[in-house]
Design a protein around this motif. Structure first.
Motif, PDB file in Angstrom:
ATOM      1  N   ALA A  57       0.903  -1.291  -0.135  1.00  0.00           N
ATOM      2  CA  ALA A  57      -0.061  -0.043  -0.290  1.00  0.00           C
ATOM      3  C   ALA A  57       0.785   1.122  -0.096  1.00  0.00           C
ATOM      4  CB  ALA A  57      -0.929  -0.082   1.089  1.00  0.00           C
ATOM      5  N   MET A  58       1.917   1.342   0.647  1.00  0.00           N
ATOM      6  CA  MET A  58       2.700   2.421   0.926  1.00  0.00           C
ATOM      7  C   MET A  58       3.518   2.554  -0.363  1.00  0.00           C
ATOM      8  SD  MET A  58       2.307   4.217   3.559  1.00  0.00           S
ATOM      9  CE  MET A  58       2.251   4.228   5.500  1.00  0.00           C
ATOM     10  N   ASN A  59       4.043   1.640  -0.907  1.00  0.00           N
ATOM     11  CA  ASN A  59       4.744   1.869  -2.335  1.00  0.00           C
ATOM     12  C   ASN A  59       3.755   1.825  -3.332  1.00  0.00           C
ATOM     13  OD1 ASN A  59       7.809   0.910  -2.300  1.00  0.00           O
ATOM     14  ND2 ASN A  59       6.599  -0.308  -0.685  1.00  0.00           N
ATOM     15  N   LEU A  60       2.448   1.626  -3.187  1.00  0.00           N
ATOM     16  CA  LEU A  60       1.557   2.155  -4.296  1.00  0.00           C
ATOM     17  C   LEU A  60       1.294   3.754  -4.312  1.00  0.00           C
ATOM     18  CD1 LEU A  60      -0.414   1.159  -6.416  1.00  0.00           C
ATOM     19  CD2 LEU A  60      -2.256   0.697  -4.663  1.00  0.00           C
ATOM     20  N   ILE A  61       1.044   4.185  -2.768  1.00  0.00           N
ATOM     21  CA  ILE A  61       0.796   5.611  -2.718  1.00  0.00           C
ATOM     22  C   ILE A  61       2.318   6.262  -3.129  1.00  0.00           C
ATOM     23  CG2 ILE A  61       0.646   7.357  -0.981  1.00  0.00           C
ATOM     24  CD1 ILE A  61      -0.727   5.294   0.580  1.00  0.00           C
ATOM     25  N   THR A  62       3.385   6.015  -2.919  1.00  0.00           N
ATOM     26  CA  THR A  62       4.466   6.399  -3.485  1.00  0.00           C
ATOM     27  C   THR A  62       4.466   6.529  -4.867  1.00  0.00           C
ATOM     28  OG1 THR A  62       5.879   5.555  -1.479  1.00  0.00           O
ATOM     29  CG2 THR A  62       7.223   6.655  -3.608  1.00  0.00           C
ATOM     30  N   TYR A  63       4.360   5.314  -5.762  1.00  0.00           N
ATOM     31  CA  TYR A  63       4.195   5.503  -7.222  1.00  0.00           C
ATOM     32  C   TYR A  63       3.003   6.522  -7.502  1.00  0.00           C
ATOM     33  CZ  TYR A  63       3.565   3.715 -11.785  1.00  0.00           C
ATOM     34  OH  TYR A  63       3.684   3.584 -13.010  1.00  0.00           O
ATOM     35  N   LEU A  64       2.028   6.504  -6.997  1.00  0.00           N
ATOM     36  CA  LEU A  64       0.969   7.353  -7.527  1.00  0.00           C
ATOM     37  C   LEU A  64       1.360   8.819  -7.122  1.00  0.00           C
ATOM     38  CD1 LEU A  64      -2.264   5.573  -6.311  1.00  0.00           C
ATOM     39  CD2 LEU A  64      -1.485   5.654  -8.579  1.00  0.00           C
ATOM     40  N   VAL A  65       2.092   9.174  -6.116  1.00  0.00           N
ATOM     41  CA  VAL A  65       2.353  10.646  -6.106  1.00  0.00           C
ATOM     42  C   VAL A  65       3.587  10.942  -7.046  1.00  0.00           C
ATOM     43  CG1 VAL A  65       4.018  11.905  -4.254  1.00  0.00           C
ATOM     44  CG2 VAL A  65       2.159  10.566  -3.401  1.00  0.00           C
ATOM     45  N   TYR A  66       4.332  10.096  -7.433  1.00  0.00           N
ATOM     46  CA  TYR A  66       5.369  10.419  -8.418  1.00  0.00           C
ATOM     47  C   TYR A  66       4.849  10.521  -9.771  1.00  0.00           C
ATOM     48  CZ  TYR A  66       9.585   9.870  -5.439  1.00  0.00           C
ATOM     49  OH  TYR A  66      10.326   9.666  -4.431  1.00  0.00           O
ATOM     50  N   GLN A  67       3.916   9.625 -10.030  1.00  0.00           N
ATOM     51  CA  GLN A  67       3.136   9.797 -11.385  1.00  0.00           C
ATOM     52  C   GLN A  67       2.017  10.982 -11.402  1.00  0.00           C
ATOM     53  OE1 GLN A  67       3.459   8.075 -14.127  1.00  0.00           O
ATOM     54  NE2 GLN A  67       5.006   6.632 -13.077  1.00  0.00           N
ATOM     55  N   TYR A  68       1.468  11.374 -10.496  1.00  0.00           N
ATOM     56  CA  TYR A  68       0.883  12.596 -10.438  1.00  0.00           C
ATOM     57  C   TYR A  68       1.633  13.760 -10.644  1.00  0.00           C
ATOM     58  CZ  TYR A  68      -2.480  16.026  -9.146  1.00  0.00           C
ATOM     59  OH  TYR A  68      -3.512  17.223  -9.239  1.00  0.00           O
ATOM     60  N   VAL A 117      12.284  12.954 -11.017  1.00  0.00           N
ATOM     61  CA  VAL A 117      10.968  12.113 -10.949  1.00  0.00           C
ATOM     62  C   VAL A 117      11.169  10.601 -11.286  1.00  0.00           C
ATOM     63  CG1 VAL A 117       8.459  11.519 -11.061  1.00  0.00           C
ATOM     64  CG2 VAL A 117       9.192  13.960 -10.691  1.00  0.00           C
ATOM     65  N   ASP A 118      11.762  10.751 -12.673  1.00  0.00           N
ATOM     66  CA  ASP A 118      12.005   9.353 -13.109  1.00  0.00           C
ATOM     67  C   ASP A 118      12.969   8.504 -12.297  1.00  0.00           C
ATOM     68  OD1 ASP A 118      10.016   9.609 -15.043  1.00  0.00           O
ATOM     69  OD2 ASP A 118      11.497  10.438 -16.799  1.00  0.00           O
ATOM     70  N   THR A 119      14.212   9.415 -12.057  1.00  0.00           N
ATOM     71  CA  THR A 119      15.261   8.717 -11.387  1.00  0.00           C
ATOM     72  C   THR A 119      14.853   8.343  -9.817  1.00  0.00           C
ATOM     73  OG1 THR A 119      16.865  10.182 -12.238  1.00  0.00           O
ATOM     74  CG2 THR A 119      17.539   8.987 -10.019  1.00  0.00           C
ATOM     75  N   ALA A 120      13.772   8.809  -9.193  1.00  0.00           N
ATOM     76  CA  ALA A 120      13.199   8.542  -8.117  1.00  0.00           C
ATOM     77  C   ALA A 120      12.398   7.131  -8.282  1.00  0.00           C
ATOM     78  CB  ALA A 120      12.369   9.514  -7.513  1.00  0.00           C
ATOM     79  N   ILE A 121      11.804   7.041  -9.458  1.00  0.00           N
ATOM     80  CA  ILE A 121      10.872   5.716  -9.674  1.00  0.00           C
ATOM     81  C   ILE A 121      11.724   4.634 -10.044  1.00  0.00           C
ATOM     82  CG2 ILE A 121       9.211   4.887 -11.619  1.00  0.00           C
ATOM     83  CD1 ILE A 121       7.815   7.700 -12.047  1.00  0.00           C
ATOM     84  N   LYS A 122      12.882   4.923 -10.660  1.00  0.00           N
ATOM     85  CA  LYS A 122      13.816   3.599 -10.968  1.00  0.00           C
ATOM     86  C   LYS A 122      14.504   3.331  -9.780  1.00  0.00           C
ATOM     87  CE  LYS A 122      15.322   5.366 -15.614  1.00  0.00           C
ATOM     88  NZ  LYS A 122      16.246   5.745 -16.447  1.00  0.00           N
ATOM     89  N   GLY A 123      14.791   4.152  -8.769  1.00  0.00           N
ATOM     90  CA  GLY A 123      15.126   3.985  -7.459  1.00  0.00           C
ATOM     91  C   GLY A 123      14.207   3.164  -6.600  1.00  0.00           C
ATOM     92  N   MET A 124      12.957   3.419  -6.707  1.00  0.00           N
ATOM     93  CA  MET A 124      11.761   2.759  -6.006  1.00  0.00           C
ATOM     94  C   MET A 124      11.676   0.917  -6.574  1.00  0.00           C
ATOM     95  SD  MET A 124       7.771   3.659  -6.355  1.00  0.00           S
ATOM     96  CE  MET A 124       6.577   2.588  -5.524  1.00  0.00           C
ATOM     97  N   TYR A 125      11.976   0.949  -8.126  1.00  0.00           N
ATOM     98  CA  TYR A 125      11.798  -0.463  -8.618  1.00  0.00           C
ATOM     99  C   TYR A 125      13.089  -1.120  -8.022  1.00  0.00           C
ATOM    100  CZ  TYR A 125       8.588   1.525 -11.935  1.00  0.00           C
ATOM    101  OH  TYR A 125       7.427   1.866 -12.671  1.00  0.00           O
ATOM    102  N   SER A 126      14.158  -0.613  -7.828  1.00  0.00           N
ATOM    103  CA  SER A 126      15.346  -1.327  -7.481  1.00  0.00           C
ATOM    104  C   SER A 126      15.133  -1.664  -5.938  1.00  0.00           C
ATOM    105  CB  SER A 126      16.533  -0.449  -7.619  1.00  0.00           C
ATOM    106  OG  SER A 126      16.889  -0.141  -8.880  1.00  0.00           O
ATOM    107  N   SER A 127      14.317  -0.875  -5.361  1.00  0.00           N
ATOM    108  CA  SER A 127      14.266  -1.116  -3.770  1.00  0.00           C
ATOM    109  C   SER A 127      13.210  -2.276  -3.573  1.00  0.00           C
ATOM    110  CB  SER A 127      13.655   0.292  -3.108  1.00  0.00           C
ATOM    111  OG  SER A 127      13.197  -0.384  -1.648  1.00  0.00           O
TER     112      SER A 127
END
Length: 199
Positions: A57-68, A117-127
């Motif tokens: 849930a938390m990672n989904l919220i994070t992803y939506l924040v970045y996408q928005y 933002v894209d760098t942050a999303i990639k970091g999220m995928y790695s995590s």
């Protein structure tokens, strides 16, 4: 002699509001979550289930924040030119002493913010990949709990998110190019970099 108007005598002083260093608060958060994890039964199936739910849930919220935030950046379409020099890290300087001290980059505010933002999303995928390996393959559950809050915290502390989601002014600590604050205090040296930008 007419008395001065209150508005004329009033002086406006802008005080700098101290901000908590994200690196320090991350350490504090990890210590707090570690103490909380010790109180949980990590072998209990229900506990593991709820930790998994919280993590997803938390990672989904994070992803939506970045996408928005990405949508807002594209919608604003700020094509102001940004010219800056990216400083070499200490590790890069040690590994290649003969390399140039910095690289010149010319971009726009739009592309720069999208890149952040894209760098942050990639970091999220790695995590996510690392946490999946540690939990599903190695059987560790505690890292899921530790990483349930950090991604959201990191997203809301992101300069791009603060500017485009919360409407903060891109000045001071949020001035482009963004600089991570030092763990030992001190404001980012945005002014130094700004002086190198073409007017």
């Amino acid at each position: 002699i007419k008395p001065l108007n209150k508005k004329q005598t009033q002086t406006h002083t802008h005080t700098h509001t101290p901000r908590m260093n994200p690196a320090v608060t991350n350490i504090g958060l990890m210590l707090l979550m570690n103490q909380f994890a010790k109180r949980l039964d990590m072998e209990n199936k229900d506990t593991i289930f709820y930790i998994r739910v919280a993590f997803v849930a938390m990672n989904l919220i994070t992803y939506l924040v970045y996408q928005y935030t990405r949508m807002q950046i594209i919608k604003r379409n700020d094509l102001t030119t940004l010219k800056y020099k990216e400083q070499k890290s200490a590790f890069q300087s040690m590994s290649d002493p003969n390399a140039a001290t910095d690289d010149m980059h010319i971009t726009t505010h739009r592309d720069y913010d999208l890149g952040q933002v894209d760098t942050a999303i990639k970091g999220m995928y790695s995590s996510l990949a690392m946490m999946g390996f540690m939990h599903l393959y190695m059987g560790y559950t505690q890292p899921l709990l530790m990483q349930s809050v950090s991604p959201v915290k990191g997203a809301f502390e992101s300069p791009a998110v603060k500017i485009h989601l919360f409407g903060k002014e891109a000045a001071g600590a949020l001035k482009r190019p963004f600089t991570a604050p030092s763990m030992f205090g001190g404001a980012p040296k945005n002014e130094e970099v700004e002086a190198k930008k073409e007017k």
